[in-house]
Scaffold this motif. Structure first.
Motif, PDB file in Angstrom:
ATOM      1  N   GLY A 140      15.275  93.914  98.894  1.00 57.29           N
ATOM      2  CA  GLY A 140      16.174  94.689  98.034  1.00 57.29           C
ATOM      3  C   GLY A 140      15.472  95.458  96.944  1.00 57.29           C
ATOM      4  N   SER A 141      14.174  95.165  96.690  1.00 55.74           N
ATOM      5  CA  SER A 141      13.455  95.835  95.606  1.00 55.74           C
ATOM      6  C   SER A 141      11.988  96.008  95.946  1.00 55.74           C
ATOM      7  CB  SER A 141      13.593  95.041  94.303  1.00 55.74           C
ATOM      8  OG  SER A 141      12.793  95.615  93.283  1.00 55.74           O
ATOM      9  N   GLU A 142      11.629  97.224  96.318  1.00 57.88           N
ATOM     10  CA  GLU A 142      10.206  97.535  96.511  1.00 57.88           C
ATOM     11  C   GLU A 142       9.425  97.270  95.235  1.00 57.88           C
ATOM     12  OE1 GLU A 142       9.739 101.006  99.925  1.00 57.88           O
ATOM     13  OE2 GLU A 142       9.477 101.495  97.806  1.00 57.88           O
ATOM     14  N   ILE A 170      11.102  91.802  86.872  1.00 61.07           N
ATOM     15  CA  ILE A 170      11.160  91.053  88.132  1.00 61.07           C
ATOM     16  C   ILE A 170      12.267  90.008  88.046  1.00 61.07           C
ATOM     17  CG2 ILE A 170       9.924  89.423  89.603  1.00 61.07           C
ATOM     18  CD1 ILE A 170       7.334  90.872  88.852  1.00 61.07           C
ATOM     19  N   ARG A 171      12.300  89.277  86.926  1.00 60.52           N
ATOM     20  CA  ARG A 171      13.315  88.234  86.763  1.00 60.52           C
ATOM     21  C   ARG A 171      14.720  88.824  86.802  1.00 60.52           C
ATOM     22  NH1 ARG A 171      16.357  87.307  82.689  1.00 60.52           N
ATOM     23  NH2 ARG A 171      17.482  85.310  82.563  1.00 60.52           N
ATOM     24  N   ILE A 172      14.942  89.921  86.089  1.00 63.16           N
ATOM     25  CA  ILE A 172      16.288  90.500  85.989  1.00 63.16           C
ATOM     26  C   ILE A 172      16.755  91.029  87.344  1.00 63.16           C
ATOM     27  CG2 ILE A 172      17.623  92.395  84.969  1.00 63.16           C
ATOM     28  CD1 ILE A 172      15.854  92.030  82.433  1.00 63.16           C
ATOM     29  N   ILE A 173      15.896  91.779  88.024  1.00 58.91           N
ATOM     30  CA  ILE A 173      16.283  92.359  89.317  1.00 58.91           C
ATOM     31  C   ILE A 173      16.437  91.263  90.366  1.00 58.91           C
ATOM     32  CG2 ILE A 173      15.623  93.977  91.134  1.00 58.91           C
ATOM     33  CD1 ILE A 173      14.185  95.633  88.988  1.00 58.91           C
ATOM     34  N   TRP A 174      15.535  90.263  90.344  1.00 53.90           N
ATOM     35  CA  TRP A 174      15.636  89.126  91.257  1.00 53.90           C
ATOM     36  C   TRP A 174      17.009  88.476  91.142  1.00 53.90           C
ATOM     37  CZ3 TRP A 174      11.452  86.272  93.890  1.00 53.90           C
ATOM     38  CH2 TRP A 174      11.862  85.044  94.430  1.00 53.90           C
ATOM     39  N   ARG A 175      17.417  88.205  89.924  1.00 48.16           N
ATOM     40  CA  ARG A 175      18.700  87.532  89.705  1.00 48.16           C
ATOM     41  C   ARG A 175      19.865  88.460  90.088  1.00 48.16           C
ATOM     42  NH1 ARG A 175      19.087  83.068  87.035  1.00 48.16           N
ATOM     43  NH2 ARG A 175      21.019  83.616  85.911  1.00 48.16           N
ATOM     44  N   LEU A 225      31.983  97.318  90.614  1.00 48.71           N
ATOM     45  CA  LEU A 225      31.361  97.741  91.865  1.00 48.71           C
ATOM     46  C   LEU A 225      30.411  98.909  91.627  1.00 48.71           C
ATOM     47  CD1 LEU A 225      30.997  97.634  94.911  1.00 48.71           C
ATOM     48  CD2 LEU A 225      33.004  99.123  95.138  1.00 48.71           C
ATOM     49  N   LEU A 226      30.844  99.894  90.845  1.00 51.01           N
ATOM     50  CA  LEU A 226      30.003 101.059  90.587  1.00 51.01           C
ATOM     51  C   LEU A 226      28.714 100.664  89.872  1.00 51.01           C
ATOM     52  CD1 LEU A 226      32.823 103.512  89.468  1.00 51.01           C
ATOM     53  CD2 LEU A 226      31.366 103.831  91.473  1.00 51.01           C
ATOM     54  N   ARG A 227      28.808  99.759  88.909  1.00 51.16           N
ATOM     55  CA  ARG A 227      27.613  99.328  88.190  1.00 51.16           C
ATOM     56  C   ARG A 227      26.688  98.494  89.091  1.00 51.16           C
ATOM     57  NH1 ARG A 227      27.160  99.593  82.673  1.00 51.16           N
ATOM     58  NH2 ARG A 227      24.966  99.351  83.237  1.00 51.16           N
ATOM     59  N   HIS A 228      27.265  97.654  89.961  1.00 48.05           N
ATOM     60  CA  HIS A 228      26.435  96.899  90.901  1.00 48.05           C
ATOM     61  C   HIS A 228      25.704  97.847  91.854  1.00 48.05           C
ATOM     62  CE1 HIS A 228      27.303  92.842  89.724  1.00 48.05           C
ATOM     63  NE2 HIS A 228      28.605  92.930  89.953  1.00 48.05           N
ATOM     64  N   VAL A 229      26.414  98.873  92.319  1.00 48.75           N
ATOM     65  CA  VAL A 229      25.770  99.868  93.190  1.00 48.75           C
ATOM     66  C   VAL A 229      24.655 100.584  92.433  1.00 48.75           C
ATOM     67  CG1 VAL A 229      26.114 102.032  94.437  1.00 48.75           C
ATOM     68  CG2 VAL A 229      27.806 100.195  94.647  1.00 48.75           C
ATOM     69  N   GLU A 230      24.935 100.969  91.194  1.00 46.90           N
ATOM     70  CA  GLU A 230      23.922 101.624  90.358  1.00 46.90           C
ATOM     71  C   GLU A 230      22.681 100.751  90.215  1.00 46.90           C
ATOM     72  OE1 GLU A 230      24.746 101.624  86.133  1.00 46.90           O
ATOM     73  OE2 GLU A 230      24.096 103.715  85.985  1.00 46.90           O
ATOM     74  N   HIS A 231      22.865  99.466  89.955  1.00 51.65           N
ATOM     75  CA  HIS A 231      21.726  98.565  89.794  1.00 51.65           C
ATOM     76  C   HIS A 231      20.956  98.386  91.097  1.00 51.65           C
ATOM     77  CE1 HIS A 231      23.491  96.559  85.933  1.00 51.65           C
ATOM     78  NE2 HIS A 231      23.015  97.760  85.735  1.00 51.65           N
ATOM     79  N   ALA A 232      21.665  98.304  92.208  1.00 54.47           N
ATOM     80  CA  ALA A 232      20.984  98.162  93.495  1.00 54.47           C
ATOM     81  C   ALA A 232      20.159  99.402  93.819  1.00 54.47           C
ATOM     82  CB  ALA A 232      22.008  97.899  94.601  1.00 54.47           C
ATOM     83  N   ILE A 233      20.683 100.586  93.450  1.00 51.69           N
ATOM     84  CA  ILE A 233      19.938 101.836  93.667  1.00 51.69           C
ATOM     85  C   ILE A 233      18.695 101.864  92.783  1.00 51.69           C
ATOM     86  CG2 ILE A 233      20.010 104.339  93.366  1.00 51.69           C
ATOM     87  CD1 ILE A 233      23.041 104.182  93.982  1.00 51.69           C
ATOM     88  N   ARG A 283      20.516  99.014 103.833  1.00 52.04           N
ATOM     89  CA  ARG A 283      19.880  98.066 102.912  1.00 52.04           C
ATOM     90  C   ARG A 283      20.722  97.893 101.660  1.00 52.04           C
ATOM     91  NH1 ARG A 283      17.851  98.812  98.491  1.00 52.04           N
ATOM     92  NH2 ARG A 283      17.808 101.059  98.794  1.00 52.04           N
ATOM     93  N   LEU A 284      21.233  99.015 101.124  1.00 50.85           N
ATOM     94  CA  LEU A 284      22.072  98.959  99.929  1.00 50.85           C
ATOM     95  C   LEU A 284      23.311  98.102 100.178  1.00 50.85           C
ATOM     96  CD1 LEU A 284      22.711 100.072  97.053  1.00 50.85           C
ATOM     97  CD2 LEU A 284      23.878 101.978  98.190  1.00 50.85           C
ATOM     98  N   ALA A 285      23.954  98.316 101.326  1.00 48.92           N
ATOM     99  CA  ALA A 285      25.159  97.537 101.646  1.00 48.92           C
ATOM    100  C   ALA A 285      24.826  96.053 101.765  1.00 48.92           C
ATOM    101  CB  ALA A 285      25.777  98.060 102.938  1.00 48.92           C
TER     102      ALA A 285
END
Length: 1004
Positions: free
Chosen positions: A54-56, A117-122, A416-424, A444-446
């Protein structure tokens, strides 16, 4: 091994196998064994698989430093919820013993990488709620800013002493306001931070801890102390080094934007917001929050007791009345509508409808819904002064501001919009809100968001965005005008579709008042059969079929009897052809009859306007509000608008910046042209507005070029070796722009002056590897960049055509010169025609001190005594030379049938030469003659000083205005400034010729 924890979808397993292999190639055997033991825990293994896929960004960090992953797993911090205090404590532990700026910068970047790393991992593993993720990002920004502030504050105190307030005698602190999402504790996972710096009082620094017998140390003003502190904080956070950056820092929300001081005292802040604060700044300030503060509360050197009220609390008390009015303030709706309209225009023009923040039904619309109620009622209802969207939505629903259930739906959509934003953003740690294009990335995003497929996520997104937009339309958007299906419009549909016989079609057109019906019919037939229309998709053709009957009906209404309707239709159809692939513009016109009526009106009045709209259909947005279309903004409003539009663009994004500047010019010049062709604005005001637009754009271009230059080469140094904070650079305007007589298609005659210290060079940028430059080379390259920004042809054309031939020594001279060299050239080498040109020269953008120096040089040169016979001979010879090359040629009979308004005998240039001669001849006796640069006021001065009679002055002014008005009118008709046949200007020409003969003999 890891691949077994992900679905066999879109090459996920193959990608993860590659990642595992790359990590093992970098890791030692001990590290590989340690990781294997951790992966015996299925839960950790699943989390690692999802984090890497989920995160390069996470994978690259782990691959490049295999031990970092093991440290994080061992510490168990990936599983922990952190508070702001935890961030601060952990960062201080990492920074313990740091003594140098470079060490601090390295520690901040290392801590940021670990924390990210910690924030995106979680986040990707759904271990943290949306609120926790945004709070963590905000806490990371706050703790890093606070540490940088404390470190650099203490270092500056040792060098300059403690900053002391003049009035209170107290030690002063720096207050850092976090704006936007940082202020609301809603920062996303790859965001810049908007900051404002302020301190309480002016004063001087004092060394209160000088050892007995020690030497006196250097002191400075509080303004300089905190300005240096602000610069150091920004560098520690923003500079791109080998270790990356901490946060991109944006200071453009501060008072006066980039042209304002980096730091202001509280009194100046309060005065600015009370007297000059704009509506959009109210909108921005409701998110403001103190995120860091350094001074008596944190300074270990201070022996004074902590104040009961911190400086930050004091500042917020001062600013609160600006955002929150004590009365119910419905004016906020229009301000937010304007902001959203501007954003919509950007989205539409750039084709970024997939942007989950700015696009249709995006995050920004949810924020606007909330903030409109905050601005309207926040002064009365203090509960609405809460900054967080998800805290406000239930409150708005509970109190009836939103319909029952609407708050819940908006909150769900927002999450949902903010979760999508964070995943992007978390994928590559990039600041973007655009949905990916690649099918693999969409899947991958889905998957990261726990959806079975992209299709199911897309369906959910569409549903939520439609709900958001529907609520937005109900709360904030202007209601669309109701358009009835009337028989008058519908009657034209079979005509447009070609379903009528020619005889019936002509009869219908004649019944509706059309002349030249056969010609109109052929125009419609040609359009239907054109390649652009035949190539249309079905949806576009349906839009066109709805639009054309409305257009034909509008053309038949309220026409001027003298109007050539066939010509008007031809101009509008040119626009229709140009938008054949972007038929959303036809929808705009179909659904907005006011805009359609304005289009027809303006195309009838001016082919130039029609051309502009055809080339740049995005300008059709400007027709939606006829009030703003025919009421161009003031200079201050223009400056405010330009600042807002540029705030969203990074300095390094030159292409986007250039497009924004060009659109700003086109939109505002269109408004001026609309006023001119409808006689809503007199000629002098037209030129004033066009000149204002050019000057404001030049200021922004100077700032853009400056920012790009210092980003590569550092700042120029002054004679003391200190960095220069603002560009010592001046733009002189000659000719029409200097004389405040700019036309719609005028180029800009410019000369560049710099004030850089000789023998000094720029500070250089060690992190970028760019070498420092000599000050002269720096400003020469900056001048080249300015010309490039102005002259370059982009999708939207040129900003302005720049002509530099009036600089000293013309095309063979240096591109930029010093004020001393400029003065010397005018004193010793300049020709008479160059001094004539100086009459219409003025400082139009850049450094104010240099501008004052130029004014002195100009006054001195123009006010020198001259031998009048020689001067008159030079002026007359130059005029004859111009006539020979530029005026109408041919026999006397041919000349009598043509009149070039500008160049022929009795035209504009004759008047200008008389004015210039008068200034050069008599300004030494009457210095007021050299005060102005525009011909009208100089003519007035010639009358006041007795060199022209009141009658002659009035006649020259009237002739000059008439010529200029005709020139503008011809330009808007796309015609040259040449009149054919017997003209209406015979009397004016004779007057000018008579006064030329008389005027040029006055010195005898």
């Amino acid at each position: 091994m890891l691949a077994s924890y992900v679905p066999d979808l879109a090459n996920f397993r193959s990608t993860l196998d590659q990642y595992s292999q790359q990590w093992q190639e970098r890791a030692s055997e001990e590290q590989q064994q340690a990781l294997s033991s951790y992966l015996n825990d299925d839960l950790l293994a699943k989390q690692l698989a999802k984090a890497w896929l989920g995160s390069e960004f996470i994978f690259h960090c782990c691959r490049d430093n295999p031990g970092l992953l093991l440290e994080l797993l061992q510490s168990e911090e990936l599983q922990e919820t952190w508070s702001r205090e935890t961030f601060t404590r952990n960062l201080q532990a990492h920074a313990k013993g740091v003594e140098k700026d470079s060490e601090l910068d390295r520690v901040l970047r290392q801590f940021r990488r670990r924390a990210m790393i910690r924030i995106i991992w979680r986040d990707v593993n759904q271990l943290a709620s949306l609120e926790e993720t945004t709070a963590d990002m905000s806490a990371l920004a706050e703790s890093c800013t606070q540490l940088a502030l404390e470190f650099h504050y203490a270092a500056l105190v040792k060098r300059f002493g403690l900053p002391i307030g003049n009035e209170s005698g107290r030690i002063q602190s720096l207050v850092v306001l976090g704006m936007g999402k940082l202020g609301a504790r809603e920062l996303n996972v790859s965001s810049d931070i908007d900051l404002i710096f302020a301190y309480p009082e002016s004063g001087e620094t004092e060394h209160r801890y000088v050892e007995p017998g020690g030497r006196a140390k250097k002191t400075t003003s509080n303004q300089e102390f905190f300005n240096r502190l602000g610069q150091k904080i920004i560098k520690s956070l923003d500079a791109q080094t080998v270790g990356g950056f901490v946060f991109r820092v944006d200071m453009r929300l501060r008072p006066y934007g980039e042209s304002g001081s980096l730091v202001m005292n509280f009194g100046s802040m309060e005065e600015y917001y009370q007297t000059q604060g704009r509506e959009w700044e109210r909108y921005a300030m409701i998110k403001a929050r103190v995120i860091a503060e350094g001074g008596p509360q944190t300074d270990v050197l201070s022996e004074e007791p902590v104040q009961e009220q911190s400086a930050g609390e004091e500042l917020m008390e001062l600013l609160r009345p600006f955002s929150y009015r004590r009365y119910i303030d419905f004016s906020a709706i229009d301000a937010l509508r304007d902001m959203k309209r501007m954003i919509n225009r950007e989205v539409h023009r750039k084709g970024i409808a997939t942007d989950v923040k700015l696009g249709f039904g995006g995050i920004r619309e949810v924020e606007f819904i909330v903030q409109v109620f905050q601005l309207i009622r926040g002064g009365r209802d203090q509960r609405l002064q809460e900054r967080r969207v998800l805290k406000l939505l239930p409150l708005l629903q509970e109190d009836g501001y939103l319909p029952e259930g609407a708050g819940d739906k908006l909150a769900e959509a927002y999450r949902l919009l903010r979760h999508v934003e964070h995943a992007i953003q978390g994928y590559q740690d990039k600041q973007t809100q655009a949905l990916p294009i690649d099918a693999h990335d969409l899947e991958r995003l889905a998957w990261v968001l726990n959806y079975a497929s992209w299709e199911s996520l897309a369906a959910d997104l569409q549903q939520h965005r439609e709900q958001v937009n529907a609520e937005f339309q109900a709360v904030i958007a202007e209601p669309e005008e109701e358009t009835k299906e009337d028989d008058e419009s519908d009657a034209f549909l079979p005509l447009w579709l070609g379903e009528l016989e020619d005889e019936s079609a002509i009869e219908l057109l004649e019944q509706r008042g059309y002349q030249q019906a056969d010609k109109l019919l052929q125009q419609l037939r040609d359009l239907r059969q054109s390649r652009a229309i035949l190539a249309m998709q079905s949806e576009g053709r349906n839009r066109l079929d709805k639009f054309m009957p409305r257009l034909l009906h509008t053309l038949s209404q309220g026409r001027n009897p003298d109007e050539d309707i066939a010509e008007t239709l031809s101009r509008v159809l040119g626009l229709v052809s140009s938008v054949a692939r972007r038929t959303i513009y036809l929808v705009l016109l179909t659904e907005n009859p006011v805009a359609l009526a304005q289009l027809v009106r303006l195309c009838a009045a001016s082919p130039w306007i029609a051309d502009q709209l055809s080339k740049h259909p995005a300008l059709l947005d400007e027709l939606l509000d006829h009030r703003s279309l025919y009421s161009p903004p003031s200079r201050q409003e223009l400056a405010d608008q330009l600042r807002q539009e540029c705030l969203r663009i990074e300095w390094e994004d030159l292409e986007e910046y250039m497009e924004a500047l060009r659109y700003f010019r086109m939109a505002n010049v269109l408004r001026v042209a609309a006023c001119e062709v409808t006689d809503a604005m007199p000629l002098m005001k037209v030129s004033d507005h066009l000149t204002d637009i050019a000057e404001l754009l030049l200021e922004e271009v100077i700032e853009l070029a400056w920012q790009q230059m210092i980003a590569r080469h550092g700042r120029p140094r002054n004679s003391n070796g200190d960095n220069v904070e603002r560009p010592e650079f001046l733009v002189l305007g000659y000719g029409k722009v200097g004389g405040i007589e700019l036309g719609h298609s005028s180029d800009l005659d410019l000369v560049f002056i710099h004030g850089g210290a000789a023998g000094q060079s720029t500070s250089g940028r060690d992190d970028s590897g760019e070498r420092s430059l000599d000050n002269l080379i720096f400003y020469t390259r900056m001048a080249q960049k300015i010309i490039h920004i102005m002259n370059t042809q982009t999708v939207s054309g040129q900003l302005y055509e720049v002509d530099m031939r009036l600089r000293p020594n013309g095309n063979s001279g240096m591109l930029v010169t010093t004020i001393a060299a400029f003065d010397q050239y005018l004193q010793e080498e300049a020709w008479t025609w160059e001094k004539q040109a100086l009459v219409r020269a003025r400082a139009i953008a850049g450094d104010r001190e240099l501008a004052m120096q130029f004014d002195t040089v100009r006054q001195n040169i123009l006010c020198q005594p001259r031998e009048l016979a020689a001067l008159r001979e030079d002026v007359v010879q130059m005029r004859e030379k111009m006539r020979k090359h530029l005026a109408t040629q041919g026999s006397e009979g041919e000349k009598a049938l043509r009149f070039d308004i500008k160049q022929d005998v009795g035209g504009i240039v004759d008047i200008e030469f008389m004015v210039q001669y008068g200034v050069l001849a008599w300004a030494h006796e009457q210095p007021s003659l050299a005060q102005w640069t525009d011909n009208i006021r100089i003519l007035g001065c010639l009358e006041q000083t007795g060199y022209l009679s009141a009658e002659d002055t009035a006649q020259l002014i009237e002739a000059y205005k008439a010529y200029r008005s005709a020139g503008h009118r011809l330009a808007l008709q796309r015609q040259k400034s040449v009149l054919h046949g017997k003209t209406d200007f015979q009397a004016e020409r004779q007057t000018v010729q008579r006064l030329w003969q008389h005027f040029m003999q006055l010195s005898e």
